[in-house]
Design a protein around this motif. Sequence first.
Motif, PDB file in Angstrom:
ATOM      1  N   LEU A  63       0.818  -1.208   0.000  1.00 34.18           N
ATOM      2  CA  LEU A  63       0.000   0.000   0.000  1.00 34.18           C
ATOM      3  C   LEU A  63       0.856   1.263   0.000  1.00 34.18           C
ATOM      4  O   LEU A  63       0.476   2.291  -0.552  1.00 34.18           O
ATOM      5  N   TYR A  64       2.039   1.181   0.614  1.00 39.22           N
ATOM      6  CA  TYR A  64       2.977   2.306   0.676  1.00 39.22           C
ATOM      7  C   TYR A  64       4.303   1.853   0.088  1.00 39.22           C
ATOM      8  O   TYR A  64       4.748   0.736   0.324  1.00 39.22           O
ATOM      9  N   SER A  65       4.950   2.742  -0.645  1.00 37.08           N
ATOM     10  CA  SER A  65       6.251   2.430  -1.237  1.00 37.08           C
ATOM     11  C   SER A  65       7.322   2.332  -0.148  1.00 37.08           C
ATOM     12  O   SER A  65       7.106   2.788   0.990  1.00 37.08           O
ATOM     13  N   GLU A  66       8.462   1.793  -0.492  1.00 36.32           N
ATOM     14  CA  GLU A  66       9.572   1.708   0.467  1.00 36.32           C
ATOM     15  C   GLU A  66       9.999   3.116   0.909  1.00 36.32           C
ATOM     16  O   GLU A  66      10.352   3.324   2.067  1.00 36.32           O
ATOM     17  N   ARG A  67       9.967   4.052  -0.003  1.00 35.85           N
ATOM     18  CA  ARG A  67      10.304   5.444   0.322  1.00 35.85           C
ATOM     19  C   ARG A  67       9.323   6.011   1.343  1.00 35.85           C
ATOM     20  O   ARG A  67       9.708   6.631   2.332  1.00 35.85           O
ATOM     21  N   GLU A  68       8.037   5.782   1.101  1.00 41.62           N
ATOM     22  CA  GLU A  68       7.019   6.257   2.031  1.00 41.62           C
ATOM     23  C   GLU A  68       7.144   5.567   3.390  1.00 41.62           C
ATOM     24  O   GLU A  68       7.015   6.204   4.434  1.00 41.62           O
ATOM     25  N   ARG A  69       7.426   4.265   3.372  1.00 41.72           N
ATOM     26  CA  ARG A  69       7.579   3.518   4.619  1.00 41.72           C
ATOM     27  C   ARG A  69       8.771   4.052   5.427  1.00 41.72           C
ATOM     28  O   ARG A  69       8.701   4.165   6.648  1.00 41.72           O
TER      29      ARG A  69
END
Length: 147
Positions: A78-84
Amino acid sequence: MNRTQLLDPKVFQAMAAVSAAAKKGLGDLGLAELVMIRASQINHCAFCLDMHLGLARRHGESEDRIHFLNAWEETEGLYSERERAALALTEAVTVLTAGFVPDEVYEAAAKHFDEAELSHLIALITVINGWNRLMVSRRVPPGGRQP
């Protein structure tokens, strides 16, 4: 309980300027809103949640991404690695339980953000925590925006 809902206009303008500069420097308005929502969830700031939920929707965030933000670690895909990495940093800066941001959290964020972006991300996290504390301590209700 008598609490002031007024904020000195100069303080408001200064904090608003820091917020705007941090968002602009980060360069991702959707991510900026997710970060501000997550910090506001942790800090129980209804005023800021109300504001940033609306802004996130206006920036195209989906209802699923907004609804599951409180449990982002459990939502694969649901969230990209960058967002995480940004959300982990948000939590670490917001809740300084060990007195500092853990090295692994900072290093994970540094892999996804260049130096300038990381600087702006940290500034954004810091300023939303300031806003949360101003609004919660004065008990400003959702929608009660009064500089």
